[in-house]
Design a protein around this motif. Structure first.
Motif, mmCIF file in Angstrom:
data_model
loop_
_atom_site.group_PDB
_atom_site.id
_atom_site.type_symbol
_atom_site.label_atom_id
_atom_site.label_comp_id
_atom_site.label_asym_id
_atom_site.label_seq_id
_atom_site.Cartn_x
_atom_site.Cartn_y
_atom_site.Cartn_z
ATOM 1 N N LEU A 1 -9.492 5.393 -1.862
ATOM 2 C CA LEU A 1 -9.630 4.094 -1.201
ATOM 3 C C LEU A 1 -8.777 3.025 -1.892
ATOM 4 C CD1 LEU A 1 -13.474 4.028 -0.506
ATOM 5 C CD2 LEU A 1 -11.629 4.522 1.114
ATOM 6 N N ALA A 2 -8.788 3.007 -3.219
ATOM 7 C CA ALA A 2 -7.984 2.025 -3.954
ATOM 8 C C ALA A 2 -6.496 2.268 -3.728
ATOM 9 C CB ALA A 2 -8.320 2.083 -5.443
ATOM 10 N N ALA A 3 -6.095 3.538 -3.674
ATOM 11 C CA ALA A 3 -4.687 3.859 -3.431
ATOM 12 C C ALA A 3 -4.256 3.402 -2.038
ATOM 13 C CB ALA A 3 -4.462 5.360 -3.595
ATOM 14 N N GLN A 4 -5.150 3.538 -1.065
ATOM 15 C CA GLN A 4 -4.844 3.066 0.277
ATOM 16 C C GLN A 4 -4.651 1.554 0.305
ATOM 17 O OE1 GLN A 4 -8.148 4.637 2.522
ATOM 18 N NE2 GLN A 4 -7.078 6.531 3.036
ATOM 19 N N ARG A 5 -5.502 0.822 -0.435
ATOM 20 C CA ARG A 5 -5.347 -0.632 -0.497
ATOM 21 C C ARG A 5 -4.042 -1.013 -1.182
ATOM 22 N NH1 ARG A 5 -10.914 -0.527 -2.093
ATOM 23 N NH2 ARG A 5 -10.238 -0.902 -4.245
ATOM 24 N N ALA A 6 -3.673 -0.253 -2.235
ATOM 25 C CA ALA A 6 -2.414 -0.543 -2.931
ATOM 26 C C ALA A 6 -1.210 -0.251 -2.044
ATOM 27 C CB ALA A 6 -2.332 0.279 -4.220
ATOM 28 N N TRP A 7 -1.289 0.808 -1.230
ATOM 29 C CA TRP A 7 -0.177 1.184 -0.352
ATOM 30 C C TRP A 7 -0.021 0.192 0.788
ATOM 31 C CZ3 TRP A 7 3.735 4.397 -0.854
ATOM 32 C CH2 TRP A 7 4.472 4.755 0.276
ATOM 33 N N ARG A 8 -1.158 -0.339 1.240
ATOM 34 C CA ARG A 8 -1.149 -1.326 2.319
ATOM 35 C C ARG A 8 -1.841 -2.590 1.823
ATOM 36 N NH1 ARG A 8 -3.153 2.524 7.359
ATOM 37 N NH2 ARG A 8 -1.391 3.972 7.335
ATOM 38 N N PRO A 9 -1.151 -3.413 1.077
ATOM 39 C CA PRO A 9 -1.794 -4.566 0.439
ATOM 40 C C PRO A 9 -2.408 -5.554 1.410
ATOM 41 C CG PRO A 9 0.605 -4.699 0.293
ATOM 42 C CD PRO A 9 0.276 -3.322 0.780
ATOM 43 N N SER A 10 -2.025 -5.499 2.671
ATOM 44 C CA SER A 10 -2.647 -6.410 3.626
ATOM 45 C C SER A 10 -4.137 -6.110 3.780
ATOM 46 C CB SER A 10 -1.970 -6.284 4.993
ATOM 47 O OG SER A 10 -2.067 -4.959 5.495
ATOM 48 N N GLN A 11 -4.544 -4.871 3.417
ATOM 49 C CA GLN A 11 -5.951 -4.516 3.490
ATOM 50 C C GLN A 11 -6.718 -4.973 2.264
ATOM 51 O OE1 GLN A 11 -6.167 -0.322 4.062
ATOM 52 N NE2 GLN A 11 -5.387 -0.382 6.150
ATOM 53 N N GLY A 12 -6.015 -5.355 1.204
ATOM 54 C CA GLY A 12 -6.681 -5.798 -0.008
ATOM 55 C C GLY A 12 -7.045 -7.263 0.077
ATOM 56 N N LEU A 13 -7.362 -7.841 -1.059
ATOM 57 C CA LEU A 13 -7.754 -9.238 -1.106
ATOM 58 C C LEU A 13 -6.542 -10.139 -1.233
ATOM 59 C CD1 LEU A 13 -10.751 -8.997 -3.574
ATOM 60 C CD2 LEU A 13 -10.858 -9.222 -1.104
ATOM 61 N N SER A 14 -6.731 -11.352 -0.842
ATOM 62 C CA SER A 14 -5.718 -12.382 -1.051
ATOM 63 C C SER A 14 -6.445 -13.693 -1.240
ATOM 64 C CB SER A 14 -4.762 -12.470 0.151
ATOM 65 O OG SER A 14 -5.470 -12.902 1.297
ATOM 66 N N ALA A 15 -5.713 -14.728 -1.581
ATOM 67 C CA ALA A 15 -6.347 -16.015 -1.823
ATOM 68 C C ALA A 15 -7.073 -16.519 -0.590
ATOM 69 C CB ALA A 15 -5.294 -17.028 -2.270
ATOM 70 N N ALA A 16 -6.591 -16.142 0.587
ATOM 71 C CA ALA A 16 -7.211 -16.586 1.823
ATOM 72 C C ALA A 16 -8.031 -15.483 2.481
ATOM 73 C CB ALA A 16 -6.134 -17.074 2.800
ATOM 74 N N GLY A 17 -8.456 -14.505 1.684
ATOM 75 C CA GLY A 17 -9.201 -13.378 2.229
ATOM 76 C C GLY A 17 -10.519 -13.798 2.853
ATOM 77 N N GLN A 18 -10.999 -12.954 3.765
ATOM 78 C CA GLN A 18 -12.235 -13.251 4.466
ATOM 79 C C GLN A 18 -13.414 -13.190 3.503
ATOM 80 O OE1 GLN A 18 -12.949 -10.667 7.765
ATOM 81 N NE2 GLN A 18 -14.798 -11.734 8.434
#
Length: 211
Positions: free
Chosen positions: A95-112
């Motif tokens: 799961l963590a590797a998937q988030r790293a490969w597709r960073p749009s799925q991870g957190l950001s400053a404006a994350g939900q």
């Protein structure tokens, strides 16, 4: 052992419990990764830190005061924890590797934002459904604590509990303090990549090295 000798050696046993607890908890596991992510989001940090800390205290106490020695004496239970922990860690690594490969799925400053209920549910799941947590607290720390004389087990458990509280507090609130500088897509991609590698390494270690 006489009470005077127990009193004289209690600080050393406390320090041993603290060192062992700190050494086991420092690795960024699934539970620690959740605390770190919530800290960087500045979201429900106190609640998550409290759940993880109090849960660690409960599991450490259960292990030191009897359950750890019982599990270590059962090869079948040890193997169940070993393979269950490996499966959990390798799954989280994917799961963590998937988030790293597709960073749009991870957190950001404006994350939900995530609700308190959902966040606490994740904290309980990463604690009580994660066999690796039981390996660290109940089996390893508990087994070491159970080998202490009965009058010194409380000192060992207290040392391990203090290490747990210090770590989760530092991880959660320290990350919250640094959040403005760390909340960006690249940071989360690197973080998730490191978590994936660490989780995969721990999972493979459990598979390849018997407890």
């Amino acid at each position: 052992m006489p009470a005077s000798l127990a009193t004289a050696t209690a600080p050393a046993v406390f320090a041993q419990g603290w060192a062992m607890g700190a050494g086991l908890i420092l690795a960024i596991g699934a539970q620690n990764a959740l605390v770190l992510r919530q800290g960087l989001k500045r979201e429900h940090v106190g609640a998550v830190v409290a759940v993880c800390t109090l849960s660690d205290w409960l599991l450490i106490a259960l292990g030191v005061f009897g359950l750890g020695a019982l599990i270590q004496g059962s090869p079948l239970l040890l193997e169940a924890f070993r393979f269950g922990g490996a499966a959990f860690l390798l799954g989280y690594a994917v799961l963590a590797a998937q988030r790293a490969w597709r960073p749009s799925q991870g957190l950001s400053a404006a994350g939900q934002a995530t609700s308190l209920g959902a966040t606490l549910s994740a904290a309980f799941a990463f604690t009580y459904l994660n066999p690796h947590v039981y390996l660290d607290t109940v089996v390893l720390l508990g087994g070491l604590g159970a080998r202490q004389p009965p009058e010194l087990r409380a000192a060992f458990a207290a040392g391990a509990c203090v290490a747990s509280a210090m770590w989760f507090g530092l991880l959660g609130f320290g990350a919250a303090a640094a959040a403005p500088k760390l909340q960006n897509a690249h940071t989360w991609r690197v973080l998730d990549g490191l978590v994936a590698l660490l989780m995969a390494g721990l999972g493979l270690q459990l598979l390849l090295q018997p407890l």
